[in-house]
Design a protein around this motif. Structure first.
Motif, mmCIF file in Angstrom:
data_model
loop_
_atom_site.group_PDB
_atom_site.id
_atom_site.type_symbol
_atom_site.label_atom_id
_atom_site.label_comp_id
_atom_site.label_asym_id
_atom_site.label_seq_id
_atom_site.Cartn_x
_atom_site.Cartn_y
_atom_site.Cartn_z
ATOM 1 N N GLN A 174 46.815 -53.101 -31.189
ATOM 2 C CA GLN A 174 45.490 -54.137 -31.047
ATOM 3 C C GLN A 174 45.474 -54.140 -30.330
ATOM 4 O O GLN A 174 44.501 -55.098 -29.896
ATOM 5 N N ASN A 192 41.013 -62.166 -36.414
ATOM 6 C CA ASN A 192 40.693 -62.893 -36.174
ATOM 7 C C ASN A 192 39.333 -63.630 -36.803
ATOM 8 O O ASN A 192 39.044 -63.187 -37.594
ATOM 9 N N GLU A 214 41.266 -55.740 -30.175
ATOM 10 C CA GLU A 214 40.612 -57.079 -29.798
ATOM 11 C C GLU A 214 39.096 -56.439 -28.525
ATOM 12 O O GLU A 214 39.216 -57.479 -28.594
#
Length: 599
Positions: free
Chosen positions: A424, A501, A428
């Motif tokens: 992750q 996001n 990101e």
């Protein structure tokens, strides 16, 4: 950066205006002095003369400090400037350096002392009703008093606003001075230079006899509490890692402190068998109850002074006292060698990597230079290594050097390698890279998982990462735009682990031989396989049945029936900022010519 600008074009006026703004806004003449010290000594004199020509009385505070802190020609020029201001009727004596009795002082601290650092602020009321503040950044490792700012001539309301924004809380002034003294001792121990402005804050470094008597159990007055047994163990280990001797002493019970001796003597003469070790990881194994005590067994992994990996056994005897927990006894057990293949070796862990081809080294390097949360950690020939750190509550988690690393980077003239032990984090970080760096600078090569030692080996061998078969054999695929909704619905209904996001949504599927990552940007989807068999995993997960296209095949003419589809996909990738990196640098027109689709 400032130094380069001045030396290159002597932009004194521009910098002078910046200093005036800084003094007006923050009263931080000490900060201005630090800027002055970044210049070569001959340039400093020219700069002071340029400031003098401005005839701006707002700079008097700064000139006063130059006279007090500097020597030689720079000091003499500042004196002449002050005489000139005096002849013009300006007051040149700086009242803010004359401290009032401590009855007029308040102190504030951040709730982070137990983690090995804190912010400390002393607020002083002056006779004229204005307030000064002495603002310190403290680290209780080799850095000691790391930063100092002086806020002058501000109202109490303005300073309290700073206190509230920083999340500081009130603390007894004597206790605050003792904490400042503890940090100051680290400066002395490691011969670390104090921040500029020493003459302004030197009185705060002197403890009166009655204040020394108050140093017992400051720990109990802090807002942060050691309300659990693991927290006091982790606080001790963090203090041992930092050689934060004052905290080691304060975490001890009265009986253990008697064994240590007087606090000042302990801080000046401390000696410990692990003081030359670097602690990398800690784990609480188990505990036993014995009346009011708990005895914990803790496993530590660290390196000795010669960088040999060691496993260290430690036993803690903890007692609960009021709403705190204190250490009654610490025993160091057996110290065992760890070989490179041992599972305890902190370098035996997998990392997820993403490799980019770069065609504008300068722009990519500028990205790293302007982001102050990314730090250079090594420079080799034709390679620069960076780390992106993150804050972790070590009081809760214990020591683990990996937890503080969000991601790592290796930059060469041809490649950018991004890697992290957390998938992750990697996704990101790469999303942030693609938003921040010009789209034509980076082109995707591969995404893979490997042992971190392989990354270090390739780095030491100065090999091209995109030529390593292990790192480039793990495939990535494009989901055609017309199947986007079908795949997105499937992932929403069948994946138990996802994160998103405003720029992307990611789904992770665990399989027997690895991991499958599916990322959706805008109306495009990318599948990253950390396993080699798409057909098998598609069958296992019952993926939607439509043709997927390998990213690395988009610019090859392997099948004439796919060429128009390839061009269409490349056009779709080009429509979204975050997916442009997946297309080759070739233009659609050039590819069409390459495929013999146009003459």
């Amino acid at each position: 950066m400032i130094k380069e600008r001045i030396i290159s074009n002597h932009g004194f006026s521009e910098l002078a205006n910046e200093l005036i703004i800084l003094i007006e806004a923050r009263g931080s003449s000490a900060g201005c002095l630090e800027i002055l010290n970044t210049l070569d000594i001959d340039v400093q004199s020219d700069f002071i003369l340029e400031l003098a020509l401005m005839n701006n009385p707002k700079l008097i505070t700064f000139f006063n400090m130059v006279v007090k802190e500097k020597t030689g020609e720079v000091q003499e020029i500042a004196r002449r400037v002050l005489r000139k201001f005096a002849l013009l009727g300006h007051k040149i004596n700086e009242d803010s350096t004359k401290h009032l009795p401590f009855d007029y002082i308040q102190a504030y601290i951040s709730p982070t002392r137990l983690k090995g650092y804190c912010t400390l602020m002393f607020l002083i009321k002056k006779i004229n009703g204005e307030h000064d503040a002495h603002y310190f950044k403290l680290k209780f490792n080799h850095l000691g008093i790391k930063g100092y700012f002086h806020y002058a001539g501000l109202s109490r309301k303005e300073l309290i606003s700073i206190v509230e924004k920083q999340g500081l809380y009130p603390l007894d002034v004597s206790d605050a001075k003792i904490i400042l003294q503890d940090a100051y001792m680290q400066n002395n121990r490691y011969a670390k230079k104090l921040p500029e402005g020493y003459k302004k804050y030197k009185d705060l470094l002197v403890l009166k006899d009655y204040e020394k008597e108050k140093n017992k159990r400051i720990l109990f007055k802090l807002q942060e509490k050691l309300r659990s047994y693991p927290r006091v163990i982790n606080a001790y280990l963090l203090a041992l890692k930092n050689l934060d001797l004052s905290l080691i002493y304060d975490l001890a019970t009265n009986s253990l402190q008697k064994t240590y001796g007087e606090r000042d003597h302990f801080l000046k003469n401390w000696n410990h068998m692990l003081q030359n070790y670097t602690l990398l990881k800690s784990e609480i194994l188990n505990f036993t109850e014995d009346g009011k005590y708990r005895r914990y067994e803790v496993q530590i992994v660290g390196t000795d002074s010669e960088d040999n990996l060691k496993e260290i056994g430690v036993e803690f005897n903890i007692v609960r006292l009021a709403d705190q927990h204190l250490i009654e006894d610490v025993q160091i057990g057996e110290i065992i060698d760890i070989n490179p293949e041992d599972p305890l070796n902190p370098l035996n862990y997998p990392v997820y990597t993403k490799i980019y081809q770069i065609n504008d080294y300068k722009k990519v390097k500028e990205f790293f230079q302007k982001n102050n949360f990314i730090h250079i950690t090594g420079e080799l020939e034709d390679q620069i290594c960076y780390k992106w750190f993150k804050n972790v509550d070590s009081l809760e988690t214990g020591i683990n050097f990996l937890q503080h690393i969000y991601g790592e980077f290796i930059l060469t003239n041809q490649e950018l390698i991004v890697y992290s032990n957390n998938l992750q984090n990697l996704s990101e970080i790469c999303c942030y890279l693609k938003k921040s760096i010009n789209n034509d600078c980076l082109y995707f090569v591969s995404k893979a998982v490997c042992d971190v030692r392989k990354v270090y080996r390739l780095m030491s061998e100065k090999a091209n990462f995109n030529e390593d078969k292990k790192l480039t054999s793990q495939e990535s695929y494009i989901i055609p735009k017309e199947y986007f909704a079908k795949w997105h619905i499937f992932c929403m209904q069948n994946c138990c682990k996802s994160y998103s996001n405003k720029n992307m949504t990611t789904f992770n599927f665990n399989c027997e031989n690895g991991l499958i990552e599916i990322i959706f940007y805008g109306k495009s989807g990318i599948i990253n396989l950390f396993t080699n068999n798409l057909a098998k995993v598609s069958k296992n997960f019952n993926f939607p049945q439509n043709k997927l296209y390998k990213i690395k095949d988009l610019t090859t003419n392997a099948n004439i029936s796919d060429t128009w589809v390839h061009l269409k996909i490349i056009k779709e990738l080009n429509e979204h900022k975050l997916t442009k990196v997946y297309k080759n640098s070739c233009s659609i027109k050039n590819l069409a010519t390459q495929y013999n689709l146009v003459q």
